[in-house]
Scaffold this active site. Structure first.
Site, mmCIF file in Angstrom:
data_model
loop_
_atom_site.group_PDB
_atom_site.id
_atom_site.type_symbol
_atom_site.label_atom_id
_atom_site.label_comp_id
_atom_site.label_asym_id
_atom_site.label_seq_id
_atom_site.Cartn_x
_atom_site.Cartn_y
_atom_site.Cartn_z
ATOM 1 N N SER A 157 0.871 -1.183 0.000
ATOM 2 C CA SER A 157 0.000 0.000 0.000
ATOM 3 C C SER A 157 0.900 1.223 0.000
ATOM 4 C CB SER A 157 -0.843 -0.028 1.278
ATOM 5 O OG SER A 157 -1.467 1.219 1.509
ATOM 6 N N TYR A 170 -2.073 -1.322 10.617
ATOM 7 C CA TYR A 170 -2.007 -1.463 9.153
ATOM 8 C C TYR A 170 -0.682 -0.911 8.618
ATOM 9 C CZ TYR A 170 -3.821 -1.210 4.325
ATOM 10 O OH TYR A 170 -4.022 -1.361 2.970
#
Ligand code: NAD
Length: 275
Positions: A157, A170
């Site tokens: 990401s 995350y």
């Protein structure tokens, strides 16, 4: 590449923003004879990767918790369903065995400030998004080394390269995945195995839809302002990415032409990380 006007999706797109069509594949890759394991294949980016790798000729093993969605994809001839909880690490390692291509994609999100972040959720996210990919690849590498060919694609990401507030687990997990990917790249190079990260900005998937309410609460704004003021605030391209756009890069990385792309982190983020 042809384009059409973007549909106005639930998370909001600037009207008229051109979005590539998914009808025509731009990357020509023949993966006939290759077996690909895609984790989190029932939804979003994983689903798009399963469809794309299957279209390129690979035999796709689709691993996910959601057996019903996998069965629907299997009925369409996309691949073989593997209903699995990837936080069962022994099962994850077993799932990796025999794969020529691994796409580590399964992931979840939780949005909360560090002082309120549930510790057990932090551990769970690291287990699913760092330990499980390690175990899948650990299971797959002996076969790849035997064949002298392999591809590991880790769906990281922008949050593998940059941080955002309220995403402690995350961001930590994605940064960890980045490190793991580079180690596999170094060890695999002599065996014809590449390992790379793909780093999208916000993609139009259920994972993003689900975090709207949490983002609104964490930032103290109404839900309808989340897309513009939080999700797309740092992206110079003001639209969400489509899962098929991510899958197109993934399939390129799986082809023979990408053998020298190794240990890289390839952004698909509308220049977010360029700023
Ligand atoms: P999604 O929620 O649409 O799909 C995730 C899939 O993973 C689901 O099918 C779910 O069932 C599966 N899954 C979750 N936990 C599992 C478990 N324990 N065992 C087996 N399967 C499990 O999400 P998505 O947006 O497609 O995200 C896929 C990946 O892409 C994630 O790693 C995410 O971090 C990454 N990513 C997403 C975005 C985005 O904006 N959507 C951006 C960058 C990176």
């Amino acid at each position: 590449m042809t384009t059409h006007d973007s549909p106005s999706g639930p998370v909001g797109q600037a009207p008229g923003t051109p979005v590539p069509t998914t009808a025509a594949h731009t990357v020509r890759v023949d993966l006939t004879g290759r077996t690909a394991l895609v984790t989190g294949a029932a939804s979003g980016i994983g689903r798009a990767c399963a469809l794309r790798l299957s279209a390129a000729g690979a035999t796709v093993r689709m691993a996910d918790l959601d057996g019903r969605a996998l069965a629907e994809l299997a009925d369409q001839g996309v691949g073989e369903p593997v209903e699995i909880d990837l936080t069962d690490l022994d099962a994850a390692e077993e799932a990796g065995r025999g794969a020529d291509i691994v796409v580590n994609n399964a992931g979840v999100q939780t949005v909360a400030p560090v002082q309120d972040f549930p510790p057990e959720r932090f551990s769970f996210i690291l287990r699913l998004m760092v330990e499980s990919p390690f175990r899948v690849v650990r299971g797959a590498l002996p076969h790849m080394y035997e064949r002298g060919w392999g591809r590991v694609v880790n769906i990281s990401s922008v949050h593998g390269l940059r941080a955002s507030a309220y995403k402690a687990a995350y961001v930590t997990a994605k940064h960890g995945l980045e490190g793991f990917s580079k180690v596999v790249a170094l060890e695999g190079a002599a065996h014809g195995v590449t390992s790379n990260c793909v780093n999208p900005g916000y993609v139009r998937t259920p994972l993003v839809e689900r975090q709207i309410a949490e983002q609104a609460a964490a930032h103290g704004i109404p839900e309808e302002r989340v897309a513009a003021e939080v999700l797309l605030a740092r992206s110079p391209v003001k639209r969400l990415i489509e899962p098929a756009e991510v899958a197109e890069l993934v399939v390129y990385l799986c082809g023979d032409d990408a053998s020298f792309v190794n240990g890289a982190s390839l952004t698909v983020d509308g220049a977010w990380s360029a700023s």
